[in-house]
Design an enzyme around this catalytic site. Structure first.
Site, mmCIF file in Angstrom:
data_model
loop_
_atom_site.group_PDB
_atom_site.id
_atom_site.type_symbol
_atom_site.label_atom_id
_atom_site.label_comp_id
_atom_site.label_asym_id
_atom_site.label_seq_id
_atom_site.Cartn_x
_atom_site.Cartn_y
_atom_site.Cartn_z
ATOM 1 N N ASP A 87 -5.179 8.307 19.705
ATOM 2 C CA ASP A 87 -5.346 8.638 18.472
ATOM 3 C C ASP A 87 -6.845 9.645 18.320
ATOM 4 O O ASP A 87 -6.925 10.635 17.252
ATOM 5 C CB ASP A 87 -5.636 7.635 17.802
ATOM 6 C CG ASP A 87 -4.883 7.473 16.004
ATOM 7 O OD1 ASP A 87 -4.878 9.142 15.776
ATOM 8 O OD2 ASP A 87 -5.663 6.596 15.785
ATOM 9 N N THR B 185 -6.915 12.813 16.663
ATOM 10 C CA THR B 185 -7.742 13.177 15.476
ATOM 11 C C THR B 185 -8.569 13.877 14.921
ATOM 12 O O THR B 185 -9.239 14.665 14.296
ATOM 13 C CB THR B 185 -7.881 11.908 14.640
ATOM 14 O OG1 THR B 185 -7.385 10.466 15.248
ATOM 15 C CG2 THR B 185 -9.032 11.664 13.278
ATOM 16 N N GLY C 230 0.493 -1.498 0.047
ATOM 17 C CA GLY C 230 0.022 -0.175 -0.042
ATOM 18 C C GLY C 230 1.089 1.303 -0.068
ATOM 19 O O GLY C 230 1.491 1.706 0.807
ATOM 20 N N LYS D 7 -12.339 5.903 16.642
ATOM 21 C CA LYS D 7 -11.532 7.275 16.364
ATOM 22 C C LYS D 7 -11.924 8.184 15.311
ATOM 23 O O LYS D 7 -12.109 9.460 15.124
ATOM 24 C CB LYS D 7 -10.417 7.235 17.432
ATOM 25 C CG LYS D 7 -9.386 7.555 15.842
ATOM 26 C CD LYS D 7 -8.679 7.771 14.967
ATOM 27 C CE LYS D 7 -8.383 7.548 14.192
ATOM 28 N NZ LYS D 7 -7.584 8.230 13.046
ATOM 29 N N TRP E 269 0.055 6.937 4.865
ATOM 30 C CA TRP E 269 0.663 6.268 5.795
ATOM 31 C C TRP E 269 1.954 4.838 5.214
ATOM 32 O O TRP E 269 2.919 4.293 6.017
ATOM 33 C CB TRP E 269 -0.440 5.663 6.081
ATOM 34 C CG TRP E 269 -0.329 5.223 7.823
ATOM 35 C CD1 TRP E 269 -0.463 4.174 8.590
ATOM 36 C CD2 TRP E 269 0.538 5.099 8.934
ATOM 37 N NE1 TRP E 269 -0.425 3.346 9.821
ATOM 38 C CE2 TRP E 269 1.014 4.284 10.098
ATOM 39 C CE3 TRP E 269 2.288 6.599 8.774
ATOM 40 C CZ2 TRP E 269 1.458 4.519 11.233
ATOM 41 C CZ3 TRP E 269 2.269 6.336 9.711
ATOM 42 C CH2 TRP E 269 2.486 5.891 11.056
ATOM 43 N N GLY E 270 1.674 4.233 4.067
ATOM 44 C CA GLY E 270 2.048 2.972 4.052
ATOM 45 C C GLY E 270 3.808 4.041 3.396
ATOM 46 O O GLY E 270 4.427 2.641 4.035
ATOM 47 N N THR F 204 -1.039 8.431 15.042
ATOM 48 C CA THR F 204 0.073 8.933 13.866
ATOM 49 C C THR F 204 -0.444 9.686 12.546
ATOM 50 O O THR F 204 -0.699 8.895 11.352
ATOM 51 C CB THR F 204 0.597 7.725 13.725
ATOM 52 O OG1 THR F 204 -0.904 6.486 13.319
ATOM 53 C CG2 THR F 204 1.437 6.912 14.529
ATOM 54 N N GLY G 68 0.282 4.201 -0.590
ATOM 55 C CA GLY G 68 -0.703 5.544 0.585
ATOM 56 C C GLY G 68 0.306 6.660 0.648
ATOM 57 O O GLY G 68 1.575 6.315 1.461
ATOM 58 N N ARG H 227 -7.989 13.601 7.787
ATOM 59 C CA ARG H 227 -9.223 13.629 6.700
ATOM 60 C C ARG H 227 -10.612 13.647 7.172
ATOM 61 O O ARG H 227 -11.350 14.536 6.536
ATOM 62 C CB ARG H 227 -8.303 12.611 5.585
ATOM 63 C CG ARG H 227 -7.481 13.271 4.836
ATOM 64 C CD ARG H 227 -6.547 12.342 5.793
ATOM 65 N NE ARG H 227 -6.544 11.341 5.915
ATOM 66 C CZ ARG H 227 -5.798 10.314 5.623
ATOM 67 N NH1 ARG H 227 -5.701 10.020 4.220
ATOM 68 N NH2 ARG H 227 -5.747 9.012 6.358
ATOM 69 N N ASN H 228 -10.545 12.961 8.448
ATOM 70 C CA ASN H 228 -12.099 12.793 8.917
ATOM 71 C C ASN H 228 -12.532 14.144 9.701
ATOM 72 O O ASN H 228 -13.556 14.453 9.380
ATOM 73 C CB ASN H 228 -11.638 11.579 10.029
ATOM 74 C CG ASN H 228 -11.315 10.547 9.524
ATOM 75 O OD1 ASN H 228 -12.321 9.874 9.228
ATOM 76 N ND2 ASN H 228 -10.242 9.670 9.767
HETATM 77 N N1 LIG Z 1 -2.487 8.896 6.649
HETATM 78 C C1 LIG Z 1 -2.155 8.608 7.560
HETATM 79 O O1 LIG Z 1 -1.706 9.996 8.549
HETATM 80 C C2 LIG Z 1 -2.414 7.238 8.333
HETATM 81 C C3 LIG Z 1 -2.466 7.086 9.661
HETATM 82 C C4 LIG Z 1 -2.195 6.161 10.797
HETATM 83 C C5 LIG Z 1 -3.497 4.847 9.682
HETATM 84 N N2 LIG Z 1 -4.096 5.323 8.465
HETATM 85 C C6 LIG Z 1 -5.161 4.654 7.972
HETATM 86 O O2 LIG Z 1 -3.728 3.752 6.897
HETATM 87 C C7 LIG Z 1 -5.079 3.293 5.006
HETATM 88 C C8 LIG Z 1 -4.024 4.127 4.255
HETATM 89 O O3 LIG Z 1 -4.496 5.125 4.295
HETATM 90 P P1 LIG Z 1 -3.758 5.885 3.615
HETATM 91 O O4 LIG Z 1 -3.499 7.244 4.519
HETATM 92 O O5 LIG Z 1 -2.574 5.563 3.575
HETATM 93 O O6 LIG Z 1 -3.933 6.450 2.401
HETATM 94 P P2 LIG Z 1 -3.993 7.856 1.249
HETATM 95 O O7 LIG Z 1 -5.432 8.445 1.628
HETATM 96 O O8 LIG Z 1 -2.678 8.268 1.982
HETATM 97 O O9 LIG Z 1 -4.393 6.870 0.005
HETATM 98 C C9 LIG Z 1 -4.964 6.334 -0.417
HETATM 99 C C10 LIG Z 1 -5.054 4.474 -0.901
HETATM 100 O O10 LIG Z 1 -5.875 3.703 -1.127
HETATM 101 C C11 LIG Z 1 -5.618 3.152 -1.869
HETATM 102 N N3 LIG Z 1 -6.097 2.919 -3.044
HETATM 103 C C12 LIG Z 1 -7.567 3.210 -3.682
HETATM 104 N N4 LIG Z 1 -8.629 2.797 -4.054
HETATM 105 C C13 LIG Z 1 -8.205 1.289 -4.175
HETATM 106 C C14 LIG Z 1 -8.458 -0.099 -4.539
HETATM 107 N N5 LIG Z 1 -9.268 0.241 -5.332
HETATM 108 N N6 LIG Z 1 -7.617 -1.054 -3.939
HETATM 109 C C15 LIG Z 1 -7.107 -0.866 -3.364
HETATM 110 N N7 LIG Z 1 -6.593 0.280 -2.831
HETATM 111 C C16 LIG Z 1 -6.713 1.944 -2.919
HETATM 112 C C17 LIG Z 1 -4.423 4.066 -2.622
HETATM 113 O O11 LIG Z 1 -3.382 3.432 -3.684
HETATM 114 C C18 LIG Z 1 -4.125 4.400 -1.756
HETATM 115 O O12 LIG Z 1 -2.747 3.709 -1.346
HETATM 116 C C19 LIG Z 1 -6.298 3.811 6.345
HETATM 117 O O13 LIG Z 1 -6.791 2.526 6.722
HETATM 118 C C20 LIG Z 1 -6.290 4.726 7.311
HETATM 119 O O14 LIG Z 1 -7.244 5.241 8.258
HETATM 120 C C21 LIG Z 1 -3.647 6.633 7.496
HETATM 121 O O1 LIG Z 2 -6.617 11.636 8.342
HETATM 122 P P1 LIG Z 2 -6.587 10.638 9.415
HETATM 123 O O2 LIG Z 2 -8.560 11.256 9.859
HETATM 124 O O3 LIG Z 2 -7.387 9.409 8.727
HETATM 125 O O4 LIG Z 2 -6.010 10.023 10.358
HETATM 126 C C1 LIG Z 2 -5.112 10.172 10.611
HETATM 127 C C2 LIG Z 2 -4.390 8.793 11.349
HETATM 128 O O5 LIG Z 2 -5.110 7.500 11.190
HETATM 129 C C3 LIG Z 2 -4.147 9.694 12.192
HETATM 130 O O6 LIG Z 2 -3.654 8.795 13.941
#
Ligand SMILES: NC(=O)c1ccc[n+]([C@@H]2O[C@H](COP(=O)([O-])OP(=O)(O)OC[C@H]3O[C@@H](n4cnc5c(N)ncnc54)[C@H](O)[C@@H]3O)[C@@H](O)[C@H]2O)c1
Ligand SMILES: O=P(O)(O)OC[C@H](O)CO
Length: 325
Positions: free
Chosen positions: A237, A241, A7, A184, A11-12, A131, A9, A248-249
């Protein structure tokens, strides 16, 4: 322990940066060609984490065959896509560290439950906590919960991922860790609505406290421990948030509070606001578990188009009750 991240995105990518801190090679699997190209050519994820220099030891790929040599997989795709992605990944018996925050629509399963169903031979861990990805990727101080039932694996993962500015706290409570992160996001939408509608800071503090009460009720009903919900992955968290427009939420909630529709707000977002998908699933899961979640119900009503004033009146006019029951 060689790490691959599934992944690409925000966070990945930030977690790939964490894993590559000491120059260790890390493979980052991403769906988007723009991500693989920009990470490999310019050491930047220009789509989801623009402007943040990444370690040159992160190699991005769109080919799952390239994760063959990884000893642990960090799974960082949004919860609603987890099943489709994990169906394609050659997991075998490698540990899965689940980093998404959500509950699967249709099945009401937590992400670890989905992973165990699809890959019963793979041990699971959950990484969750306050995070923001852009802060972690920049190396700003952060602490997370790393939950895993296997003590030895938990210790190895915690050591592998921890660094001078990234503290991992171990826990054996996998369900508790993931419920905090999923709930959350829904509560952050509510706090954003308070901001967008100008309802004041008292209202936001009340929502955080009462939201935490309903998170705890639901978490305990689904097998989590109260102390996990009061820790980094729950209360920690929730506070982050619910108090920042960087969420984003929360920002989705601000738009709802200003009277915009969920459809309009979500239409051209590339990034994920997990709470929008989780809210109706959580409402159903709470009903099934016999748990009262009035803030979650209010968020669902807002996402379904009920005017803010009507939702607020309904919340405030409920019968008075004791605070701790
Ligand atoms: N961004 C943060 O700060 C953060 C922090 C902690 C946890 N998270 C969690 O991590 C997870 C990923 O969030 P993110 O912020 O990396 O995403 P992001 O919003 O940055 O990016 C969107 C992601 O969704 C994927 N995606 C879109 N359509 C798709 C499909 N049809 N099939 C598979 N993948 C698809 C994209 O490839 C991309 O990896 C979420 O559950 C989020 O809650 C995010
Ligand atoms: O941008 P949000 O609302 O998806 O929050 C990102 C992380 O989950 C915060 O810990």
């Amino acid at each position: 322990m060689k790490i691959a991240v599934i992944g690409g995105g925000a966070w990945g990518t930030a977690l790939a940066q964490v894993a590559a801190r000491g120059g260790e090679p890390v493979t980052l699997w991403a769906r988007e060609d723009d991500v693989t190209t920009s990470v490999n050519a310019r050491h930047e994820n220009s789509l989801f984490l623009p402007g943040i220099p990444l370690s040159p030891s992160i190699r991005a790929t769109g080919d799952l065959a390239d994760i063959a040599d990884a000893e642990a997989l960090l799974v960082v795709v949004p919860a609603q896509f987890l099943r489709s992605v994990l169906t394609q990944v050659p997991v075998e018996c490698r540990p899965l560290v689940l980093c998404a925050k959500g509950i699967e629509a249709g099945t009401q399963k937590l992400v670890a439950e989905v992973a165990r169903e699809l890959h019963p031979d793979a041990p699971v861990a959950v990484l969750s906590g306050p995070t923001f990805a852009h802060e972690v990727a920049r190396g700003l101080p952060t602490a997370v919960t790393l939950a895993c039932e296997d003590d030895s694996l938990r210790e190895r993962l915690a050591e592998r991922l921890a660094g001078p500015a990234f503290r991992t706290y171990g826990s054996s409570d996998v369900a508790g860790a993931e419920i905090g992160g999923a709930v959350k996001n829904v509560l952050a939408i509510a706090c954003g609505v308070v901001e967008g509608a100008g309802l004041g800071l008292n209202a936001r503090a009340a929502l955080i406290a009462r939201g935490f009460a309903e998170m705890t009720r639901f978490g305990v009903a689904r097998g989590g421990r109260p102390e996990t919900l009061a820790g980094l992955s729950g209360l920690g968290d929730l506070v982050l948030t619910c108090s920042s427009i960087n969420s984003r939420n929360f920002s989705l909630g601000v738009g709802l509070g200003q009277g915009k529709s969920a459809a309009e707000l979500l239409a051209d977002r590339r990034t994920v606001a997990e709470g929008a998908a989780t809210a109706p699933v959580l409402r159903e899961a709470a009903r099934a578990a016999g748990v009262d979640m009035p803030v979650t119900q209010a968020v669902c009503a807002l996402l379904e188009g009920t005017p803010v004033g009507q939702v607020v009146d309904a919340l405030l006019s409920r019968p008075l009750r004791e605070e701790h029951v």
